[in-house]
Structures are given as C-alpha cells and as structure tokens.
Write a protein that holds these residues in place. Structure first.
Motif, PDB file in Angstrom:
ATOM      1  N   GLU A 294      12.482 -56.279 -16.348  1.00  0.00           N
ATOM      2  CA  GLU A 294      12.232 -55.748 -17.679  1.00  0.00           C
ATOM      3  C   GLU A 294      13.251 -54.684 -18.051  1.00  0.00           C
ATOM      4  O   GLU A 294      13.903 -54.096 -17.193  1.00  0.00           O
ATOM      5  N   VAL A 295      13.392 -54.527 -19.348  1.00  0.00           N
ATOM      6  CA  VAL A 295      14.130 -53.389 -19.887  1.00  0.00           C
ATOM      7  C   VAL A 295      13.061 -52.375 -20.256  1.00  0.00           C
ATOM      8  O   VAL A 295      12.077 -52.724 -20.894  1.00  0.00           O
ATOM      9  N   ASP A 296      13.243 -51.144 -19.825  1.00  0.00           N
ATOM     10  CA  ASP A 296      12.290 -50.112 -20.229  1.00  0.00           C
ATOM     11  C   ASP A 296      13.064 -48.806 -20.321  1.00  0.00           C
ATOM     12  O   ASP A 296      13.211 -48.084 -19.349  1.00  0.00           O
ATOM     13  N   MET A 297      13.592 -48.543 -21.484  1.00  0.00           N
ATOM     14  CA  MET A 297      14.476 -47.395 -21.649  1.00  0.00           C
ATOM     15  C   MET A 297      13.977 -46.480 -22.760  1.00  0.00           C
ATOM     16  O   MET A 297      13.601 -46.957 -23.839  1.00  0.00           O
ATOM     17  N   PRO A 298      14.043 -45.149 -22.528  1.00  0.00           N
ATOM     18  CA  PRO A 298      13.753 -44.226 -23.622  1.00  0.00           C
ATOM     19  C   PRO A 298      14.842 -44.350 -24.693  1.00  0.00           C
ATOM     20  O   PRO A 298      16.022 -44.532 -24.367  1.00  0.00           O
ATOM     21  N   LEU A 299      14.446 -44.250 -25.963  1.00  0.00           N
ATOM     22  CA  LEU A 299      15.435 -44.373 -27.041  1.00  0.00           C
ATOM     23  C   LEU A 299      16.529 -43.315 -26.922  1.00  0.00           C
ATOM     24  O   LEU A 299      17.677 -43.563 -27.267  1.00  0.00           O
ATOM     25  N   ASP A 300      16.168 -42.124 -26.425  1.00  0.00           N
ATOM     26  CA  ASP A 300      17.163 -41.056 -26.278  1.00  0.00           C
ATOM     27  C   ASP A 300      18.343 -41.496 -25.419  1.00  0.00           C
ATOM     28  O   ASP A 300      19.491 -41.191 -25.722  1.00  0.00           O
ATOM     29  N   VAL A 301      18.012 -42.184 -24.326  1.00  0.00           N
ATOM     30  CA  VAL A 301      19.071 -42.630 -23.412  1.00  0.00           C
ATOM     31  C   VAL A 301      19.952 -43.665 -24.114  1.00  0.00           C
ATOM     32  O   VAL A 301      21.178 -43.625 -24.041  1.00  0.00           O
ATOM     33  N   LEU A 302      19.305 -44.582 -24.821  1.00  0.00           N
ATOM     34  CA  LEU A 302      20.066 -45.612 -25.526  1.00  0.00           C
ATOM     35  C   LEU A 302      20.929 -44.966 -26.622  1.00  0.00           C
ATOM     36  O   LEU A 302      22.079 -45.342 -26.832  1.00  0.00           O
ATOM     37  N   ARG A 303      20.349 -43.980 -27.301  1.00  0.00           N
ATOM     38  CA  ARG A 303      21.086 -43.333 -28.393  1.00  0.00           C
ATOM     39  C   ARG A 303      22.321 -42.608 -27.871  1.00  0.00           C
ATOM     40  O   ARG A 303      23.395 -42.693 -28.449  1.00  0.00           O
ATOM     41  N   ARG A 304      22.152 -41.921 -26.742  1.00  0.00           N
ATOM     42  CA  ARG A 304      23.307 -41.210 -26.177  1.00  0.00           C
ATOM     43  C   ARG A 304      24.431 -42.183 -25.856  1.00  0.00           C
ATOM     44  O   ARG A 304      25.590 -41.932 -26.144  1.00  0.00           O
ATOM     45  N   ALA A 305      24.055 -43.307 -25.250  1.00  0.00           N
ATOM     46  CA  ALA A 305      25.077 -44.301 -24.892  1.00  0.00           C
ATOM     47  C   ALA A 305      25.770 -44.826 -26.143  1.00  0.00           C
ATOM     48  O   ALA A 305      26.998 -44.931 -26.207  1.00  0.00           O
ATOM     49  N   TRP A 306      24.963 -45.119 -27.165  1.00  0.00           N
ATOM     50  CA  TRP A 306      25.506 -45.720 -28.392  1.00  0.00           C
ATOM     51  C   TRP A 306      26.391 -44.721 -29.145  1.00  0.00           C
ATOM     52  O   TRP A 306      27.452 -45.058 -29.641  1.00  0.00           O
ATOM     53  N   GLU A 307      25.957 -43.470 -29.184  1.00  0.00           N
ATOM     54  CA  GLU A 307      26.713 -42.483 -29.956  1.00  0.00           C
ATOM     55  C   GLU A 307      27.965 -42.000 -29.239  1.00  0.00           C
ATOM     56  O   GLU A 307      28.957 -41.654 -29.883  1.00  0.00           O
ATOM     57  N   SER A 308      27.914 -41.948 -27.908  1.00  0.00           N
ATOM     58  CA  SER A 308      29.064 -41.369 -27.203  1.00  0.00           C
ATOM     59  C   SER A 308      30.099 -42.415 -26.826  1.00  0.00           C
ATOM     60  O   SER A 308      31.197 -42.078 -26.412  1.00  0.00           O
TER      61      SER A 308
END
Lengths: 228, 772
Positions: free
Chosen positions: B748-762
C-alpha cells in the motif's frame, strides 16, 4: 463620482483598474499621460505596468510626464490618489508618498498571492474594510522592496503612515523593510501599495478583497464631493 | 536600367573563393532553380533575399508536402493554416486566435534574448490578426538539470519569457517544463499565445489594391538578426556558435507594448487594408508574403526605411530581423490618420513603397535605380520544395515474430518495491514536480481574467462581459516520441485535448510545433513524417482541425539530435464558467473513481527513468476511438454537473494523478486499487485515456449509468478525506511484495500529504540548484 486612471504608454493594468473601479461603483475613465487635464476626476489611480519602459528605474521618467504635474496639484488640493504597483513607484519617485522601492531582495520578478493586514480603518482607502479582515491579493513586480532610513520608518509608523503590511505564511515577497506593503502620504490623501487590489475584485479570480479597498476610495471620494 | 539589363558583377564572397550562394546557405542546385524562376542569374541582393526566404524556417521546403496531409478545416474556423495564426469563432461576434511557435536556436545561443523575442514574435502573430493577446503559455525543454549549461539556460529563458510577457502585460498562464538528456545542447523554447478579437476586426496579412501605400512602423531597422532564419534556424549547431550570436535578435518589450496598442487601434478604427509583422527574414518576408497572398506586387523605396545605424548595405536592410516592426497596407487617403496614431504611441512610421499590379517585389535604390526584382511567388508560395526520403531506424524495422506472445508484465524487479517511496521520488522528479519556481517569475494575473493559472492543470481565462471562458493547454510526450514518434504525436494530441476537456470545455482546434532534427537525414525525416501522420490521425479521430503551427528542424548538435518532440497546443471554449471543473479534490466523503483502464507497457514513462526499463518494453498503445468516447463522456458529465473534480492521468501514472488531486485540494483520500498484472503498470504506468474523477455520493449512480452507456470502464477507488493519501493494492498482482517481505506495508501507499507536498514543491528547485 469619477475616477481617472492614468495611462502611460507602458501601463498594462489601466484596463484592469478601470474595470475594478467600475465594479466598486465609480465612473472610471482613462487619462492620457500627455494630456495634463484630469477631465474632472474626483480621484486618480496610477495603475501598474512599466510606464515608459522603466529601463532606467521604475517610475523615474513618469514623474516628469505632463499629467503628473496635474496629479501633484490634485494631491496638493487634498484630492485622493491611489498608486498601485508601478503607480506606487511613480508616486515614490515624485515624492508624493515617502520612501523608495528597490529591486526585490530575491533580485527576481515575483508573482504570488499575498496576505495583507490593514493597520487602520479610518482612512479614505480602508474605511469600507471590516475589522480583523486580512486582504488576499496578488503581487507582480521586480522592484517592490520598500526602503527608508530607520528614523524615517519610525516616524512613518508613529504617524500611522504604514497602511498595509505583508503577513502570514505567504510572507513578504520582496524584502520590504518592516513588511511594508503600502503607505500613506502625510496628509493621508495619497496611498501607494505594491499588491494589486484591482486584480482581486471578483471571487471568480480568486479574491474580491481588493474591492474593499477600491470601495473605500470610491465612497470617500463621493463623501468629499458631497461635502464640497 | 532594370536588373536584368545590368551586367553581372562578381560577388564579394566569390573573390574570396566561396561562392556567395553557399556562404548564404543555398546549395548549387538551389542556385540553378533560382535562375530558372528568374530566367536569369540573380544578383547579390536577390540572392540574399532568396537565401532567407528559401531557408527551411521560412519556406518549410522539407515539411510542406507533409503538412498538406493535416486536417485543416473545421467548424467555426475563420482563418487557418497559412495565416499568422489560426482564428476560430466562439459566438457573440467574438473569435479566438492562437498559435504555437518555436524559438529554439536563438535561445540556445542567447537564452534571455532568444526567449524574450520568442514571446514577442508569437504575440505579433496574434495581434497582426486583429486580436488582443490575452495569454501566453511556454513549453520549455532542457537537458540535465544538474549541468551548469542547463542551469544557465533555464535561468536565462525563464527571465526572458517573463521579462517580455510581464512588461507587455500579457499573463503567462501555463506551460510545460521537461528535462531530457537529448536537449542538453539544443534546448526547446516553444511559446503559445492566445488572443481575443471581434470577428469584424479580423485582419489579413495581404497587400491588396495596387496604388495602396506600404507603411513600416515600429522600431527602426538595424543590423541585428541578420540571417537568423537561414543561418540560425536552418542549420545544425557546430563549433562556431559564438559567431552566431549577432544573428540573434534583441527584444524591446516596451516597444512591443506600443506596437500592440498602436496596431489594435489602427485595426479597430478600420485604417488598414492589410497587416503583417516582421519576423524571420524581415522586410523581404513581409513584402513578398503580403503581395503573394493578394496576387499583387510591391515596389519598395529602400532609402525610405528608417535605420538604426548608418552605412547599412541594401541586403542588410532587406533581411534584418530587427524586432518590433510592422508592415501595414494603407489607402492613400488614410495615411495621415495612420501616421497620427503611430506618432501618438511614439512609434517611427514611414511610407516605404507602394502596392503594384505586376506580381513582383521590386527594390528601388537612390534615384529609382532598380536593385532587385523578383516575383513575389518565387520567394513564397512557389519556393523550392523537397520530397525528402524518410527511413525508420534499423531497430524499429524489426517486426515481432508472428504469433509471438505479448507480455503483459513490465519485466521489472518490482517484488519488494515500496510504492510509497516510489511515489515520493516521482513527485520530486523535475519533470513532474511543481513548476512554482518558474511560474513565480511570470505575471499570471495581469489582465484580471485569469481564473486558473499555471500552478496546476489547464489554464482558464474568462471573457469579460460574457459567461464564457477559454481553457488552454500545451502538452508533449517526447519520452514516448523517442521510442515511437507516431505514438508520441498521437498521445500529445490526446493528452492536450483531454486536459482541456476535463474542465468541461469543448476544444476549438489544435496548433502544433514540430521540433525535429536534420530533415536531410533519412531517420530524422521519417520521425517527422510519423509525427505528422500521428497528429493527422488523432485530430481526425477527435474531429479537430489543425489551425496553424510551426516547424523547427535541424535541432541537432555534435552530440546528436533531440528526441522527436511534437508540441501540441489546444484552446477550448467553456460556455458557462459556472460549470468549470477543477482538477482538485474538494469535499470529504466524495467518491473517487477512475475512468478508463490501464494497458501494459512502461516504456517512455517517468517510472522507467527512475526504475529502469527492459529494452523491449514498449509504451502503452492508444485507442483513438476509446479516447474520443472518453472525451465525449467527460463533456456529457460536466454538462450535467456530475463531476466535482477531474484530473488527467499523465506523467507518473495513476498514483501521481491521485497525489496531485490531494495536494492541490489540500485533502487526503482513502483508496483501493485492484492490481491485475503488475503494480508498477497499475500505479505508475502512463497508459493514456484515463481520468481520475470525484463525484458527490449522490451522483455516483448517474455517473455509472453514463459511463456504462459510453462503454468506458469506471472503477470506484474510494473516498476523499483525511490528511493522508492511502492506496491499498488488492487483487492477484498485488500479493508478491507482501509475501516476500513478510509484511503488508509494501502493498500500500500510505503517505502524509505534508511529505508528498515537500517532495513535490522542492523537486524542481533542488534539481536545478536553486533550493533554499
């Protein structure tokens, strides 16, 4: 109530300002930079853009244009003047508001949505803004870093001349001293700010907070007209 | 004395042992053909005029036979291929003009000016039609983001695009940014512009009416950009690149702004018979094209052309690519009014010639001496055309053995793969990550019409005074194009139209920019041929016309050619802005579903870049009938107000699309994906014709019956809510990882949005060294 929007050859927010001023309830017409006649405008908006290309320094040439003499006289008579973005730069160059606008701290053009606190509601530019409301509107500029010596900033703050400040996580987009986003002249009839209230005048476009500022201007100019 | 009567004079370059025509980029064969067209040998000035007009850039001599195969007529089209920009009627007396154009080679040599003048050039194409430019989109391709060269190019190009657009006050509302090693030496700068006009103001780039005046207004003519079309745009880069710098034009956005305002005023007041901008090949191109379109001729008085510098030779004046100039055809009784408008906008203006009825472009010097006389058609519609030879590369010619089984698996060592970690790594890939670092340099709200800018999804620009909005997107699929140029083009058209359709807008037409290698190489020409075939097939299947475009060839360097890059631009019309569907998840408890289904193949995906791909793995195919049915279904669903959100499944596959819906909406989701064959194909594969939608629970049944009626598979994935993205994998193909690792986590994928957002923004700032 009639708002005149000055059109320099490189103005590019003149149409936006006219559109928004009309939404705010004013009659709004363009004023050509070569024509010193204000054509009966009760309030003047200097819109955003790149007045004469601004290759030298933003606003540096515009202050010498024929219409700016009339805008100055209008201000000296106590008339209301609002300078937005490049209009703020022109007002600062012309000495109609205090301070100077330097290149952004990032040395880059910055476009983003910012949030502003309004320090006072008793001015011609903020009277229609409800208490405790912060304003969401975009900035789009390369030279918006508000600068002034510390003692003058102290004096400016002391007299309530800092009208808008950048707040919140969106932050200060240009490195302005003390997060200054907009200022008032000593007589409080001339206001300059870097963010664009005219682009934040419809919910569809992301915010209609800017309309509160323009409504304040239109209402105040109307009241002055009625009183005169 | 006419040109024909004067004795030939040895060319300067001939004295220096290089025949002039070769120095100008013409072949011996072409020199012979020119002689045939003229019935005599050309003089030096005429040769210079032919050299720029018969360049690939101006003549489309290699691509013209291919471009004729594109569908070019459609409903509402009021101006199409052959004009400066396509124009499509949108009702209420309004029309929209749009076009994509490249400025690749100038940007490689001088990124800031190259990109700036790219924007200036495409904006001129738009307002020349009588349209006010209302939006710009930029599609940029660079090499390795960590190389010093790429970083310099990215910085310069982004400053150039912003520097021009911001100043003239046209919002840059969207675009595309991609990195691929093949663009290292040869970046691509494709710019799309969109304009709005009253249909009655539609202006043609023609020179009708013998006796009418030929008027040049805008900047004075200088030595910049001499030979840009022939030297720069129509040859492969070699070692002598610094010498090409003087061939790059220099932009002046302030002058560009004056030009827009003056031109639109001239048009609105009905003062012009024709209008043409000066771009590649300068005056030569403008006079020959306008004359040829009207079946007239033009006689130019060379000395009347305002100059920026003294001592310019006749050929320099005739082929200079100085920016911000316009050529207008004016009736003699209206010239005073035209001069008055130009003066008020502070623009130099001069009458430089007259329209004639002899079909020739004639250049007259001092005392009326004829310096050149060439049939206008010989320079344009009757320019040389090549039937080039195309040949597929050896490896693609190998056909699969008949009856060979098609492998459904992706062939990757994905057992034990942690899909959450892969998702984070994909979101941080500079090809998929947030473009905010770029879009923050662009003024996207000027004009007070931008409803959705470049942050995510297609751009949406409303039309003041109406309930309408224009939706615009530009897309390409070079990774797939590298493996299969036909499929790359088809999928770019499908994706771009899909991106417009998911908002609820009906596509009005397609503009294309074909970026390819040296057409004299059989493989490169085959790639171009395949791409044009792909555009034609896709447009026919979707019922759309190609309204105009641009071809950029010779995108090669000593390190090789770029991958075949078909850039597509689409503008759509949304009749009621109130019905706009965004790509973001909105409300908790809404149902998330997938329209369409995945097909095998990971070739050409970003996932394959990260994880490696087996050499024989192909990109997933596309079924155009299915795509068309999907788009029709989406338009039905938006028209009936069923959809809360719709997002295209593109780069990075389903998992990235779901993450984007969550990140952009600021809300999580709890989902379940059935994996039939391979988790990577299901989660990260980029098979086309798929859209993630969300609907209110009460609308689910209606959507299901709509989908059933159109034959498009619809799978319920789960519900919106929370602040994590959770995707559980179920089904046959999902069992491997969990078993081998002895735990369920990898299934499964189970990720907090914060972690995904950091990856996407940086992702982007980190890749190009601009983090922090």
């Amino acid at each position: 109530m009639k708002v005149g929007v000055v059109v320099f050859p490189g103005s590019n927010c003149d149409r936006d300002a006219i559109h928004a001023a009309r939404l705010a309830g004013a009659q709004a017409e363009p004023l050509w930079h070569e024509d010193p006649d204000l054509h009966g405008a009760d309030a003047v908006i200097l819109p955003g853009g790149f007045a004469y290309g601004d290759y030298l320094r933003a606003g540096a040439l515009a202050r010498f244009s024929p219409i700016m003499g009339s805008v100055r006289e209008h201000a000296e008579r106590g008339g209301l003047v609002l300078g937005i973005c490049n209009g703020f730069q022109v007002l600062a160059e012309a000495g109609l508001v205090p301070g100077a606008l330097l290149r952004n701290a990032s040395l880059r053009f910055e476009h983003r949505w910012v949030r502003l606190t309004v320090t006072r509601r008793d001015t011609a530019f903020t009277s229609a803004i409800p208490p405790d409301v912060t304003l969401l509107m975009p900035v789009a500029h390369g030279e918006g870093c508000y600068t002034s010596p510390d003692d003058k900033l102290d004096a400016l703050e002391a007299r309530g001349g800092v009208l808008f400040r950048y707040v919140g996580p969106e932050g200060n987009p240009n490195g302005s001293a003390r997060d200054v986003a907009g200022v008032l002249s000593e007589r409080e009839n001339v206001c300059g700010l870097m963010p664009h209230p005219e682009r934040a005048s419809e919910r569809l476009l992301g915010s209609d907070d800017g309309l509160l500022l323009l409504r304040s201007l239109v209402t105040s100019a109307g009241q002055r007209l009625a009183a005169a | 004395m006419t040109v024909a009567e004067r004795p030939p004079r040895p060319a300067v370059a001939e004295v220096m042992h290089t025949p002039l025509h070769r120095a100008l980029g013409l072949t011996d064969h072409e020199l012979g053909v020119i002689g045939g067209r003229l019935g005599r040998a050309p003089n030096d000035l005429e040769l210079a005029m032919f050299s720029v007009m018969w360049s690939e850039h101006c003549s489309y001599k290699s691509s013209r036979p291919l471009l004729r195969t594109l569908p070019t007529s459609g409903p509402g089209l009021v101006a199409g291929v052959g004009e400066n920009a396509g124009v499509v009627s949108i009702g209420d007396g309004l029309a929209v003009a749009f076009k994509l154009e490249s400025h690749n080679h100038p940007s490689a040599v001088e990124p800031f000016q190259g990109a700036a003048t790219g924007v200036g050039g495409i904006l001129r194409d738009i307002f020349t039609m009588g349209a006010r430019p209302i939006a710009v989109l930029d599609a940029l391709k660079f090499g390795d983001p960590s190389s010093a060269r790429t970083r310099r190019l990215v910085s310069g190009v982004v400053r150039g695009v912003g520097g021009y657009g911001n100043c003239v006050g046209v919002p840059t509302v969207g675009g595309e940014l991609a990195f691929h090693p093949s663009y290292e030496e040869n970046p691509l700068v494709n710019v799309m512009a969109v304009g709005l006009l009253e249909e009655r103001d539609l202006t043609r780039a023609a020179a009708p009416g013998p006796g009418n005046l030929v008027v040049l207004y805008g900047s004075a003519t200088g030595r910049d950009g001499i030979g840009g079309a022939s030297v720069l745009a129509s040859a492969t880069f070699g070692d002598a690149d610094p010498q090409k710098r003087p061939t790059v034009q220099v932009g002046d956005p302030f002058a560009g702004k004056l030009l827009i305002e003056a031109s639109l005023e001239l048009i609105e007041r009905g003062l012009l018979e024709g209008l043409q901008d000066l771009g590649a090949a300068g005056i030569t191109c403008a006079v020959s094209e306008t004359a040829d379109r009207a079946g007239t001729g033009i006689r130019l008085e060379l000395d009347a052309v305002p100059r920026r510098e003294t001592g310019m030779a006749a050929f320099e004046v005739m082929i200079s690519e100085s920016q911000e100039r316009m050529l207008a055809i004016v009736r003699p009784d209206r010239i005073d009014a035209v001069v008055e408008v130009c003066r008020r906008w502070g623009l130099p203006v001069a009458v430089i010639g007259r329209v004639t009825d002899d079909g020739d472009v004639t250049v007259a010097g001092a005392d009326g001496v004829e310096l050149a006389r060439v049939p206008a058609s010989a320079l344009t519609s009757d320019a040389i055309v090549y039937e080039r030879e195309g040949r597929p590369p050896a490896r693609s010619r190998r056909a699969p053995a008949p009856g060979a089984p098609e492998l459904a698996h992706d062939g990757l060592p994905e057992r034990g793969m942690d899909p959450g970690a892969v998702l984070v790594s994909l979101l941080g890939d500079p090809n998929l990550a947030s473009r905010a670092w770029v879009t923050g340099r662009y003024d996207e709200t000027v004009g007070s019409d931008t409803v959705c800018g470049g942050a995510h999804g297609a751009a949406v620009v409303r039309i003041k005074g109406t309930a309408k909005a224009l939706v615009m997107a530009t897309d390409s699929n070079p990774r797939v194009g590298a493996l299969d140029p036909y499929l790359g083009a088809v999928s770019a058209v499908a994706e771009c139209t899909r991106n417009v359709v998911i908002t609820g807008a009906r596509p009005l037409g397609v503009t294309d920019c074909l970026n390819f290698g040296d057409p004299e190489r059989a493989e490169a020409f085959w790639q171009l041929t395949e791409a044009v075939r792909g555009i034609a097939d896709a447009c026919r299947a979707l019922g759309l016309a190609v309204t105009g475009g641009n071809v950029s060839l010779y995108n090669e360097s000593a390190y090789g050619a770029i991958v075949p890059t078909t850039q597509i631009g689409v503008v759509g019309l949304l009749d009621d802005i109130g019905r706009l569907v965004h790509p973001v998840f909105r409300a908790g408890s809404d149902v998330v579903a997938l329209l369409g289904e995945s097909t095998p193949g990971l070739g050409g995906s970003i996932y394959a870049d990260h994880a490696g791909a087996v050499p024989d793995d192909r990109p997933p195919g596309i079924d155009l009938a299915r795509e068309s049915a999907l788009q029709a279904l989406l338009l039905d669903a938006t028209r009936s107000g069923l959809l809360r959100s719709a997002q295209d499944v593109g780069g990075g596959g389903l998992c990235v699309a779901l993450a984007e819906c969550c990140l952009w909406g600021g809300i999580g989701a709890d989902l379940q994906v059935t994996v039939g064959t391979a988790p990577a194909v299901e989660l990260f594969g980029e098979s086309p014709s798929r859209v993630v939608v969300s609907v209110a629970p009460t609308a689910w049944d209606a959507l299901r019956s709509l989908a059933a009626g159109s034959g498009i598979p619809l799978r319920r994935l789960g519900l919106i809510g929370g602040d994590r993205l959770r995707i559980r994998l179920v089904g046959e193909g999902a069992t491997g990882a969990a078993e081998e690792r002895g735990a369920g986590v990898a299934d499964e994928v189970d990720m907090p949005l914060d972690v995904l957002r950091r990856a996407w923004e940086s992702g982007l700032p980190r890749a190009i060294g601009e983090a922090g």
